[in-house]
Design a protein around this motif. Structure first.
Motif, PDB file in Angstrom:
ATOM      1  N   ARG A  40       0.871  -1.205  -0.010  1.00 46.84           N
ATOM      2  CA  ARG A  40      -0.058  -0.095   0.139  1.00 46.84           C
ATOM      3  C   ARG A  40       0.785   1.187  -0.118  1.00 46.84           C
ATOM      4  N   PRO A  41       0.384   2.288  -0.770  1.00 45.96           N
ATOM      5  CA  PRO A  41       1.435   3.571  -0.830  1.00 45.96           C
ATOM      6  C   PRO A  41       1.532   4.150   0.627  1.00 45.96           C
ATOM      7  N   GLY A  42       2.872   4.428   0.920  1.00 42.94           N
ATOM      8  CA  GLY A  42       3.423   4.864   2.202  1.00 42.94           C
ATOM      9  C   GLY A  42       3.840   3.596   3.112  1.00 42.94           C
ATOM     10  N   TYR A  43       3.652   2.188   2.464  1.00 40.83           N
ATOM     11  CA  TYR A  43       4.104   1.176   3.526  1.00 40.83           C
ATOM     12  C   TYR A  43       5.518   0.782   2.758  1.00 40.83           C
ATOM     13  N   ARG A  44       6.480   0.768   3.618  1.00 42.49           N
ATOM     14  CA  ARG A  44       7.742   0.268   3.330  1.00 42.49           C
ATOM     15  C   ARG A  44       8.273  -0.994   3.992  1.00 42.49           C
ATOM     16  N   LEU A  87       7.268  -0.668   7.648  1.00 46.25           N
ATOM     17  CA  LEU A  87       7.070   0.596   8.158  1.00 46.25           C
ATOM     18  C   LEU A  87       5.924   1.063   7.523  1.00 46.25           C
ATOM     19  N   TYR A  88       5.169   2.036   8.404  1.00 44.50           N
ATOM     20  CA  TYR A  88       4.151   2.660   7.876  1.00 44.50           C
ATOM     21  C   TYR A  88       3.686   4.110   8.758  1.00 44.50           C
ATOM     22  N   HIS A 115      -4.886  -4.218   5.267  1.00 42.47           N
ATOM     23  CA  HIS A 115      -4.526  -3.150   4.523  1.00 42.47           C
ATOM     24  C   HIS A 115      -3.129  -2.895   4.153  1.00 42.47           C
ATOM     25  N   GLN A 157      11.677   4.656  13.072  1.00 39.32           N
ATOM     26  CA  GLN A 157      10.581   5.616  12.895  1.00 39.32           C
ATOM     27  C   GLN A 157      11.285   7.099  13.495  1.00 39.32           C
ATOM     28  N   TYR A 163      11.835   5.803   8.479  1.00 41.94           N
ATOM     29  CA  TYR A 163      10.565   6.193   7.910  1.00 41.94           C
ATOM     30  C   TYR A 163      10.207   7.506   8.462  1.00 41.94           C
ATOM     31  N   ASN A 176       8.353  11.048   9.316  1.00 41.66           N
ATOM     32  CA  ASN A 176       6.880  11.410   9.542  1.00 41.66           C
ATOM     33  C   ASN A 176       7.009  12.894   9.939  1.00 41.66           C
ATOM     34  N   ASP A 215       8.106  10.353   4.118  1.00 45.59           N
ATOM     35  CA  ASP A 215       7.101   9.232   3.890  1.00 45.59           C
ATOM     36  C   ASP A 215       5.761   9.536   4.276  1.00 45.59           C
ATOM     37  N   HIS A 216       5.513  10.357   5.080  1.00 44.37           N
ATOM     38  CA  HIS A 216       4.072  10.669   5.483  1.00 44.37           C
ATOM     39  C   HIS A 216       3.886  11.956   6.277  1.00 44.37           C
ATOM     40  N   GLY A 227       0.947  11.258  -3.197  1.00 44.53           N
ATOM     41  CA  GLY A 227       1.170  10.121  -3.066  1.00 44.53           C
ATOM     42  C   GLY A 227       1.594   9.686  -1.455  1.00 44.53           C
ATOM     43  N   TYR A 228       1.232  10.830  -0.755  1.00 40.47           N
ATOM     44  CA  TYR A 228       1.732  10.458   0.446  1.00 40.47           C
ATOM     45  C   TYR A 228       0.443   9.660   1.174  1.00 40.47           C
ATOM     46  N   PRO A 229       0.508   8.618   2.278  1.00 43.65           N
ATOM     47  CA  PRO A 229      -0.334   8.292   3.350  1.00 43.65           C
ATOM     48  C   PRO A 229      -0.632   9.469   4.221  1.00 43.65           C
ATOM     49  N   PHE A 284      -5.532   7.276   8.328  1.00 44.63           N
ATOM     50  CA  PHE A 284      -5.487   7.096   9.574  1.00 44.63           C
ATOM     51  C   PHE A 284      -6.413   8.183  10.301  1.00 44.63           C
ATOM     52  N   PRO A 291     -10.251   1.454   3.692  1.00 45.62           N
ATOM     53  CA  PRO A 291      -9.097   1.407   4.572  1.00 45.62           C
ATOM     54  C   PRO A 291      -8.740   2.222   5.566  1.00 45.62           C
TER      55      PRO A 291
END
Lengths: 91, 386
Positions: free
Chosen positions: A12-16, A29-30, A86, B70, B97, B99, B121-122, B159-161, B190, B236
């Protein structure tokens, strides 16, 4: 219902997915989170590249670990769980 | 270890120190907002000089080497740091990752694109604008809504979560259905529905913020209804509901245990086991003087509440101590005056009555938003001086 092995998983985009030397394990990682994967999940995860379909992943692991009859089912189960959580998209 | 020679068989041996998997980089205390529920220390205006870009690079490299995976850029408002893109780039290069935890104030589409380029990443956008703005937003103010919508769309388009964070309190928790609807419309991956935790400025303003039990239960029920709907639709989007521990009978396993997973570096380089710990009467090390290796494994501050040997009763003989570690040290300190005490959220605590009194107060509290102490330099200096 049988699993369609022609589906192709991608993260899923953003999951590594990556290897963490300090944990001696692969992790997913998410956003603000991390799942430590066990050895078999890591082997499957390492083959998820958005190109291989599930059948190709099964074939690749079957070649690496011949004579494990439950292998295809384990891989399908991983896909089901990863989709339900997901972590991956199957298309 | 077979026998520690301890004459207290109730206290298990100190477990092996875990890896600092989470690095929270509080880049600055500067912030254009004045949220009365900010978790920054009350005397933030009296803190020392911010770390330089090079000093942050060193911190990130050392923590990564020790296992941190993280990396959160937070504050204050991290967007005010001019070197943010550089810090993101270095973090990503090291394998983190990354954030970005932002209010979105000062965010532009160009920055969203630049940060993506740098390897971010996010992005978590918190709706921690002033309450007036939040209320305007929920009431459908076209301007605020359009602005947030545009920013959220840009985050998704690049394209970011996306995580959306809403701090809820007694003045907005009754609108939780509209908050959730908004987040779903924005295609959040989320949603954190975080009822205020009472640290820093939120503790100062507790009477005006703590919801009643009825408010909380209603909000949780509505959240569960939306969870069912989302799941049925295969959406999701995940709703994360954070209850204030003031309505629990057992404390939270704060930070998963002292110095076990989390490492916070404050703007001036002070290293903390959690972002609230600065207020404790404990000497904490600074990255300007020590390596992170020393700080995490050997410093006094990070070892102060590791294991179980520091615990007085009722925690010491409690069979749940390995589950919740006696709760939160900061809460114990703020509410009982001694950071070693059981977190008074626990019904076994001799000070549990302070929690009961706060719940009672919530039933009749009438403090409007406008009478709270807002988090700004002026109020911070007054507090630091007194």
């Amino acid at each position: 219902m049988s699993f369609d092995r022609h589906l192709t998983p991608r993260w899923r985009p953003g999951y590594r997915f990556q290897y963490e030397p300090a944990q001696k394990a692969h992790v997913l990682l998410y956003p603000e989170g991390m799942i430590k994967l066990n050895e078999s999940a890591a082997l499957i995860g390492g083959l998820i590249d958005g190109e291989r379909d599930v059948a190709a992943i099964i074939a690749a692991l079957d070649e690496q670990f011949p004579g494990v009859p439950e292998l295809p089912e384990d891989i399908e189960q991983f896909m089901e769980v990863a989709r339900a959580e997901h972590w991956i998209e199957l298309a | 270890m077979l026998n520690t020679g301890s004459n207290s068989p109730d206290v298990p041996a100190t477990p092996e120190v875990g890896l600092p998997l989470w690095l929270l980089a509080e880049l600055t205390y500067r912030c254009p907002l004045q949220c009365p529920y900010c978790s920054n220390p009350l005397d933030f205006a009296a803190q020392g000089q911010e770390l330089s870009t090079a000093q942050w690079f060193k911190v990130m490299a050392e923590a990564r080497e020790m296992g941190a995976a993280q990396l959160g850029f937070s504050g204050g408002e991290p967007l005010v740091r001019q070197d943010l893109a550089e810090l993101i780039g270095e973090g990503r290069r090291l394998g983190y990752y990354t954030n970005l935890i932002t209010s979105g104030i000062g965010l532009t589409e160009q920055k969203i694109a630049d940060f993506k380029q740098a390897g971010l990443d996010h992005i978590q956008i918190s709706f921690q604008a002033s309450d007036e703005q939040v209320n305007n937003l929920l009431a459908g103010s076209k301007k605020a809504f359009a602005q947030k919508l545009a920013m959220a769309r840009a985050v998704k388009a690049h394209g970011y979560p996306m995580v959306l964070n809403f701090v809820t309190h007694r003045h907005n928790i009754d609108k939780i259905d509209r908050i959730i609807e908004l987040c779903i419309a924005l295609e959040a991956d989320f949603v954190e529905l975080a009822t205020c935790q009472f640290y820093g400025w939120a503790h100062l303003n507790r009477a005006g913020l703590l919801p009643t039990r009825a408010q909380l239960e209603r909000a949780e029920r509505i959240t569960n209804e939306y969870r069912d709907k989302l799941q049925a639709a295969g959406n999701p989007c995940k709703l994360i509901f954070v209850t204030p521990d003031y309505y629990e009978e057992r404390p939270k396993a704060c930070m998963n245990g002292w110095g076990s997973v989390f490492l916070t570096i404050t703007p001036d380089g002070t290293a903390l086991p959690c972002h609230g710990a600065r207020q404790l009467p404990v000497q904490f090390p600074n990255v300007r003087e020590h390596s992170l290796q020393h700080i995490w494994y050997n410093s006094f501050g990070f070892n102060r509440f590791r294991g179980y040997a520091w615990m007085p009763e009722p925690c010491r003989s409690c069979d749940e101590k390995e589950k919740d570690f006696g709760g939160c040290r900061c809460q114990a300190y703020m509410l009982t005056g001694d950071a070693s005490n059981a977190d008074p959220v626990c019904a076994k605590s001799a000070d549990h009555r302070v929690i009961l009194a706060a719940r009672e107060e919530a039933e009749t509290a009438s403090q409007p938003l406008t009478e709270m102490t807002f988090r700004n330099d002026r109020n911070s200096r007054l507090i630091a001086r007194s």
